[in-house]
Scaffold this active site. Sequence first.
Site: not given
Ligand code: UDX
Length: 423
Positions: A260, A321
């Site tokens: 996403c 993740k």
């Molecule tokens: C995201 C949105 O959160 C969600 O609302 C949308 O529908 C789809 O995209 P997702 O991609 O499943 O969800 O994962 P998310 O947990 O949001 O993490 C996204 C990325 O950000 C990951 O690579 C994660 O490692 C990174 N991340 C997240 C960070 O580097 N730091 C953070 O504090 C949070």
Amino acid sequence: MNVAIIGTGYVGLVTGAVLSEIGHNVICLDINEEKITKLKKGVSPIYEPGLDEVLERNIAGNRLSFTTSAEEAFENAEVIFIAVGTPQGEDGAANLTHIKQAAKDIAMHINRDLIVVVKSTVPLGTNDLIEETIRTNAIGSFQIDVVSSPEFLREGHAINDTFHGDRIVIGSENEHAGSIIEALFIKLNIPFLHTNRRSAEMIKYAANAFLAVKISYINQISNLCEKVGADVNDVADGMGMDHRIGRAFLNAGLGYGGSCFPKDTEALAYLGRENEVSISLVDAAIQANKEQRILFVNRVLEHFNGNVEGKKIAVLGLAFKPNTDDMREAPSVDIIRTLSANGAEVHVIDPVVKETELLTEVAVTYSKTLEECVQNAEAVLLVTEWEEFVRADWEELLALTKNATIFDGRNVLHNHKLISQVV
Ligand code: UDX
């Protein structure tokens, strides 16, 4: 209500599972026969905690079924969800091939008034286009309303996020259609926000890009913290205690990956360019995110004075993740490729991703246990913060290595005070 769902990816499958769990009759449609065969047996094609149980329960209760036949799927449907992929094209714009096909399929089979709910993340104005496509291609005169209801679930937390979301956005041009979709979800007890369709489409991009900017911001602060002797976790805690900022999505590390954020930020930047409106903050977040993984791998190379030839390097984590098997835009791939290209002997381990085609041309060894992975390693890189890695006995692991330095790509090992070799 009788519901059909087009697309059994994360969004479609989880939406279908949850709608059946709250009592609706749901049929999921996908062109991929292999997926549908698996699903009919109650086997989820994706790794998602909690999903299998919900699938099993509702298949057994005859509230959830699967098919590759559009005719069968749409036969009794009162509401059809579109949850197909919108992959990113070369210019950053979303590819709408699957969406357009879904609209045509609906038009071909429609025989009554219908509400179509679009869950896929689509560029501004796409819901208008879908409605127009169905209306012009439908045989017969029916009331067709397209409602935009973007999805906010996170992979790895999809079931929980769908049951306990912060909001359900319903973007509709017809109040009656909006109220039917509200009724469909009412049992979830989640606040509704009714908007027009374009605002609903924009909410999804604006929310995802905001979170991406937040991550890139804390990553750049983290890079600065490292130079000036501050601890980014403490800084994030201090920032997050301000309720106007909030602590969520302030975890510094290797940057965002997945299906996403990378795609949606590019799509929003493209939309800005197309409309000649500067969204330079998003451009900057994209650039910072690309740099973050390069900075990390450069730190590893610098540690070895640029020479990793023949050195065993253990990489912990492949998935983008924890709690998912998704490898899309995973930082691990770029990191492993660079290390391997520099001659390192890369050993990897992930609790769920046992092998990936993204690394077929790269010489990497897949380890079965953490111990095997770090044995005699000269550097250990924590790339995905899986619980089992964070909670591992790092003293014991370190003892197996060749006096390795640990590169904590996710800033999660700070509580292991005894470890002196973490950077
Ligand atoms: C995201 C949105 O959160 C969600 O609302 C949308 O529908 C789809 O995209 P997702 O991609 O499943 O969800 O994962 P998310 O947990 O949001 O993490 C996204 C990325 O950000 C990951 O690579 C994660 O490692 C990174 N991340 C997240 C960070 O580097 N730091 C953070 O504090 C949070």
